[in-house]
Scaffold this active site. Structure first.
Site, PDB file in Angstrom:
ATOM      1  N   ASP A  35      14.483  52.948 -30.263  1.00  0.00           N
ATOM      2  CA  ASP A  35      14.738  53.308 -28.896  1.00  0.00           C
ATOM      3  C   ASP A  35      15.282  52.351 -28.239  1.00  0.00           C
ATOM      4  O   ASP A  35      14.840  51.172 -28.057  1.00  0.00           O
ATOM      5  CB  ASP A  35      13.827  54.001 -28.305  1.00  0.00           C
ATOM      6  CG  ASP A  35      13.902  54.724 -27.010  1.00  0.00           C
ATOM      7  OD1 ASP A  35      13.754  56.059 -27.197  1.00  0.00           O
ATOM      8  OD2 ASP A  35      14.439  54.144 -26.253  1.00  0.00           O
ATOM      9  N   ILE A  36      16.465  52.478 -27.531  1.00  0.00           N
ATOM     10  CA  ILE A  36      17.293  51.518 -26.552  1.00  0.00           C
ATOM     11  C   ILE A  36      16.474  51.089 -25.402  1.00  0.00           C
ATOM     12  O   ILE A  36      16.593  50.110 -25.025  1.00  0.00           O
ATOM     13  CB  ILE A  36      18.696  51.837 -26.406  1.00  0.00           C
ATOM     14  CG1 ILE A  36      19.523  50.808 -26.122  1.00  0.00           C
ATOM     15  CG2 ILE A  36      18.589  52.962 -25.218  1.00  0.00           C
ATOM     16  CD1 ILE A  36      21.029  51.243 -26.084  1.00  0.00           C
ATOM     17  N   ASN A  97      10.188  65.778 -26.820  1.00  0.00           N
ATOM     18  CA  ASN A  97      10.361  66.405 -25.397  1.00  0.00           C
ATOM     19  C   ASN A  97      11.603  67.658 -25.688  1.00  0.00           C
ATOM     20  O   ASN A  97      12.523  67.424 -26.428  1.00  0.00           O
ATOM     21  CB  ASN A  97      11.000  65.472 -24.539  1.00  0.00           C
ATOM     22  CG  ASN A  97      10.185  64.443 -24.292  1.00  0.00           C
ATOM     23  OD1 ASN A  97       8.714  64.578 -24.140  1.00  0.00           O
ATOM     24  ND2 ASN A  97      10.317  63.184 -24.052  1.00  0.00           N
ATOM     25  N   GLN A 104      13.798  66.554 -21.354  1.00  0.00           N
ATOM     26  CA  GLN A 104      14.698  66.088 -22.455  1.00  0.00           C
ATOM     27  C   GLN A 104      15.653  65.640 -21.882  1.00  0.00           C
ATOM     28  O   GLN A 104      16.556  66.230 -21.226  1.00  0.00           O
ATOM     29  CB  GLN A 104      14.696  67.329 -23.391  1.00  0.00           C
ATOM     30  CG  GLN A 104      15.560  66.777 -24.542  1.00  0.00           C
ATOM     31  CD  GLN A 104      15.698  68.064 -25.659  1.00  0.00           C
ATOM     32  OE1 GLN A 104      15.663  69.036 -25.351  1.00  0.00           O
ATOM     33  NE2 GLN A 104      16.423  67.625 -26.769  1.00  0.00           N
ATOM     34  N   HIS A 110      14.766  64.786 -31.269  1.00  0.00           N
ATOM     35  CA  HIS A 110      14.236  63.409 -31.748  1.00  0.00           C
ATOM     36  C   HIS A 110      12.682  63.454 -31.487  1.00  0.00           C
ATOM     37  O   HIS A 110      12.155  64.182 -30.525  1.00  0.00           O
ATOM     38  CB  HIS A 110      14.936  62.384 -30.775  1.00  0.00           C
ATOM     39  CG  HIS A 110      15.063  62.718 -29.434  1.00  0.00           C
ATOM     40  ND1 HIS A 110      15.847  63.456 -28.820  1.00  0.00           N
ATOM     41  CD2 HIS A 110      14.356  62.152 -28.382  1.00  0.00           C
ATOM     42  CE1 HIS A 110      15.824  63.550 -27.540  1.00  0.00           C
ATOM     43  NE2 HIS A 110      14.664  62.797 -27.191  1.00  0.00           N
ATOM     44  N   HIS A 112       9.787  60.910 -30.803  1.00  0.00           N
ATOM     45  CA  HIS A 112       9.523  59.509 -30.454  1.00  0.00           C
ATOM     46  C   HIS A 112       8.182  59.173 -31.501  1.00  0.00           C
ATOM     47  O   HIS A 112       7.287  59.975 -31.120  1.00  0.00           O
ATOM     48  CB  HIS A 112       9.053  59.397 -29.270  1.00  0.00           C
ATOM     49  CG  HIS A 112      10.086  59.742 -27.960  1.00  0.00           C
ATOM     50  ND1 HIS A 112      11.051  58.785 -27.385  1.00  0.00           N
ATOM     51  CD2 HIS A 112      10.627  61.013 -27.484  1.00  0.00           C
ATOM     52  CE1 HIS A 112      11.903  59.613 -26.489  1.00  0.00           C
ATOM     53  NE2 HIS A 112      11.879  60.845 -26.683  1.00  0.00           N
TER      54      HIS A 112
HETATM   55  P1  AMP Z   1      14.217  62.089 -24.275  1.00  0.00           P
HETATM   56  O1  AMP Z   1      13.805  62.052 -22.715  1.00  0.00           O
HETATM   57  O2  AMP Z   1      12.918  62.644 -25.030  1.00  0.00           O
HETATM   58  O3  AMP Z   1      15.609  62.867 -24.463  1.00  0.00           O
HETATM   59  O4  AMP Z   1      14.436  60.743 -24.713  1.00  0.00           O
HETATM   60  C1  AMP Z   1      15.532  60.305 -24.970  1.00  0.00           C
HETATM   61  C2  AMP Z   1      15.621  58.790 -25.485  1.00  0.00           C
HETATM   62  O5  AMP Z   1      16.878  58.313 -26.276  1.00  0.00           O
HETATM   63  C3  AMP Z   1      15.183  57.768 -24.282  1.00  0.00           C
HETATM   64  O6  AMP Z   1      13.893  57.123 -24.779  1.00  0.00           O
HETATM   65  C4  AMP Z   1      16.279  56.907 -24.537  1.00  0.00           C
HETATM   66  O7  AMP Z   1      15.842  55.484 -24.219  1.00  0.00           O
HETATM   67  C5  AMP Z   1      16.794  56.969 -25.794  1.00  0.00           C
HETATM   68  N1  AMP Z   1      18.336  56.603 -26.117  1.00  0.00           N
HETATM   69  C6  AMP Z   1      19.151  56.883 -25.159  1.00  0.00           C
HETATM   70  N2  AMP Z   1      20.385  56.597 -25.532  1.00  0.00           N
HETATM   71  C7  AMP Z   1      20.286  55.644 -26.603  1.00  0.00           C
HETATM   72  C8  AMP Z   1      20.751  54.815 -27.725  1.00  0.00           C
HETATM   73  N3  AMP Z   1      21.990  54.771 -27.656  1.00  0.00           N
HETATM   74  N4  AMP Z   1      20.042  54.249 -28.620  1.00  0.00           N
HETATM   75  C9  AMP Z   1      18.733  54.457 -28.892  1.00  0.00           C
HETATM   76  N5  AMP Z   1      18.197  55.179 -28.027  1.00  0.00           N
HETATM   77  C10 AMP Z   1      18.751  55.906 -26.981  1.00  0.00           C
END
Ligand code: AMP
Length: 128
Positions: A35-36, A97, A104, A110, A112
């Site tokens: 995760d970024i 989520n 979400q 995805h 986590h």
């Molecule tokens: P959610 O709120 O469950 O949809 O989580 C989305 C997740 O994606 C968050 O934890 C972000 O930090 C992660 N995210 C968004 N863009 C990227 C990316 N380019 N590379 C890795 N993780 C990302």
């Protein structure tokens, strides 16, 4: 209402190789990457390569091969991070989520996988 997949979402772009990612594992049907914005010392996202919006969408409409591959990839991530409670690891949390109430952000399924610290209660209590 049927799920509508938005192919412009950021994880679709990662899968197409349009933006980089820090890959943990890649299999026929699944990609896992860091995760970024990590919320724990280890924060990995596991995604199917197919166009599924949420876990329920995937659970009901993915092929048996996709489902088996996704579940196995989650197991591999846990094993490789040494976080399996049954193997002496200190545990983890797997969260997916979905939708508005699930908050979400990215509309591509995805999971986590968070680990490496005490993660607290599962869901914050409402403040109001
Ligand atoms: P959610 O709120 O469950 O949809 O989580 C989305 C997740 O994606 C968050 O934890 C972000 O930090 C992660 N995210 C968004 N863009 C990227 C990316 N380019 N590379 C890795 N993780 C990302």
């Amino acid at each position: 209402m049927p799920h509508t997949y938005d192919p412009t979402n950021i994880f679709a772009r990662i899968l197409r190789g349009e933006i980089p990612n820090k890959t943990v594992i890649e299999t026929d049907h699944t990609l896992a990457f860091h995760d970024i914005r990590p919320l724990a010392p280890h924060h990995v996202l596991v995604i199917p390569k197919g166009p599924y919006v949420t876990f329920d969408h995937f659970a009901l409409e993915a092929t048996e091969a996709e489902r088996a591959d996704f579940v196995a990839a989650i197991g591999t991530v846990c094993r490789d991070h040494g976080i399996q409670p049954g193997e002496g690891g200190s545990g983890y949390r797997a969260i997916s989520n979905a939708g508005d109430d699930g908050v979400q952000e990215v509309p591509h399924l995805h999971m986590h996988i968070l680990s490496g610290r005490m993660l607290g209660r599962m869901v914050a209590k409402p403040t109001a």
